[in-house]
Design a protein around this motif. Structure first.
Motif, PDB file in Angstrom:
ATOM      1  N   THR A 151      50.949  40.652 -27.873  1.00 10.13           N
ATOM      2  CA  THR A 151      49.590  41.175 -27.632  1.00 10.13           C
ATOM      3  C   THR A 151      49.273  42.545 -28.135  1.00 10.13           C
ATOM      4  OG1 THR A 151      48.079  41.487 -25.508  1.00 10.13           O
ATOM      5  CG2 THR A 151      50.174  42.407 -25.389  1.00 10.13           C
ATOM      6  N   GLY A 152      47.907  42.697 -28.450  1.00  7.89           N
ATOM      7  CA  GLY A 152      47.519  43.882 -29.179  1.00  7.89           C
ATOM      8  C   GLY A 152      46.343  44.357 -28.983  1.00  7.89           C
ATOM      9  N   SER A 169      42.676  41.816 -17.812  1.00  9.24           N
ATOM     10  CA  SER A 169      41.858  42.506 -17.032  1.00  9.24           C
ATOM     11  C   SER A 169      41.258  43.592 -18.294  1.00  9.24           C
ATOM     12  CB  SER A 169      42.284  43.363 -16.052  1.00  9.24           C
ATOM     13  OG  SER A 169      41.554  44.015 -15.511  1.00  9.24           O
ATOM     14  N   VAL A 170      40.068  43.475 -18.673  1.00  9.61           N
ATOM     15  CA  VAL A 170      39.523  44.161 -19.792  1.00  9.61           C
ATOM     16  C   VAL A 170      38.652  45.450 -19.429  1.00  9.61           C
ATOM     17  CG1 VAL A 170      37.988  44.112 -21.893  1.00  9.61           C
ATOM     18  CG2 VAL A 170      39.410  41.965 -21.432  1.00  9.61           C
ATOM     19  N   ASN A 171      39.188  46.411 -19.924  1.00  8.00           N
ATOM     20  CA  ASN A 171      38.211  47.795 -19.889  1.00  8.00           C
ATOM     21  C   ASN A 171      37.346  48.028 -20.899  1.00  8.00           C
ATOM     22  OD1 ASN A 171      37.483  50.156 -18.530  1.00  8.00           O
ATOM     23  ND2 ASN A 171      39.160  51.271 -20.072  1.00  8.00           N
ATOM     24  N   VAL A 222      44.696  45.246 -19.508  1.00  7.14           N
ATOM     25  CA  VAL A 222      46.167  44.615 -19.614  1.00  7.14           C
ATOM     26  C   VAL A 222      46.103  43.157 -19.458  1.00  7.14           C
ATOM     27  CG1 VAL A 222      46.759  46.514 -17.520  1.00  7.14           C
ATOM     28  CG2 VAL A 222      45.725  44.243 -16.875  1.00  7.14           C
ATOM     29  N   LEU A 223      47.337  42.740 -20.159  1.00  5.96           N
ATOM     30  CA  LEU A 223      47.707  41.579 -20.300  1.00  5.96           C
ATOM     31  C   LEU A 223      48.233  40.828 -18.860  1.00  5.96           C
ATOM     32  CD1 LEU A 223      48.178  38.733 -21.862  1.00  5.96           C
ATOM     33  CD2 LEU A 223      50.374  39.692 -22.446  1.00  5.96           C
ATOM     34  N   MET A 224      47.791  40.138 -18.080  1.00  6.78           N
ATOM     35  CA  MET A 224      48.221  39.800 -16.603  1.00  6.78           C
ATOM     36  C   MET A 224      49.452  38.922 -16.547  1.00  6.78           C
ATOM     37  SD  MET A 224      44.217  39.744 -15.204  1.00  6.78           S
ATOM     38  CE  MET A 224      44.824  39.781 -13.470  1.00  6.78           C
ATOM     39  N   GLY A 225      50.157  39.308 -15.862  1.00 11.41           N
ATOM     40  CA  GLY A 225      51.450  38.423 -15.198  1.00 11.41           C
ATOM     41  C   GLY A 225      51.651  38.383 -13.866  1.00 11.41           C
TER      42      GLY A 225
END
Length: 163
Positions: A134-135, A76-78, A142-145
């Motif tokens: 992740t970076g 989910s990219v801001n 967020v990296l989604m899980g």
């Protein structure tokens, strides 16, 4: 006439190991993935052969061989963030280095995915290991899980013997 095939005489024997893992919760900071990892176990999904094991995000192979490793991630990219994933490997059970990486970012807030994979020669199960990172996560990305379905996941397939 039909003849019986003795499969024990066939070299290689096909794929004998396949394993599937995932991230079970969102991650909002740059890091190696060390927690919230589980073997995929829902909706009839499973594995083949002896599974990978992991401790604090460092994955150990069950046997030597040449492995296909795949990392696919949902973000989910801001805003205009460019999010990064990478597979890191060690051959001395100590120093990790990136073996592949991928970015996702399109200059606007939205959901997206990144994907990278590699072939790894696991000549020694004590020293050759992998981890995932992740970076480049800016505030709000967020990296989604998820625990009931795979949003960010890792696949390990043993293709054959070590080279």
């Amino acid at each position: 006439t039909l003849k019986r095939i003795d499969y024990s005489l066939i070299k290689g024997g096909g794929i004998t190991m396949a394993d599937n893992w995932r991230l079970t919760g969102d991650l909002a900071s740059d890091s190696v993935l060390t927690t919230n990892l589980e073997q995929v176990d829902s909706n009839g999904q499973g594995n083949l052969g002896t599974s990978m094991s992991q401790s604090s995000g460092i994955f150990t192979f069950p046997s030597t061989g040449t492995y296909f490793i795949d990392y696919s991630a949902m973000f989910s990219v801001n805003g205009s963030d460019n999010c990064l994933i990478s597979i890191e490997a060690t051959t001395n059970n100590s120093s990790f280095a990136e073996v592949c990486r991928s970015f996702y970012g399109v200059g606007q807030s939205q959901l997206g995915s990144a994907h990278c994979n590699t072939l790894l020669n696991v000549s020694n199960t004590t020293n050759v290991k992998v981890r995932f990172s992740t970076g480049s996560l800016d505030s709000g990305s967020v990296l989604m899980g998820e625990t009931s379905k795979t949003e960010t996941g890792f696949v390990f397939i043993r293709l054959g013997d070590s080279t």
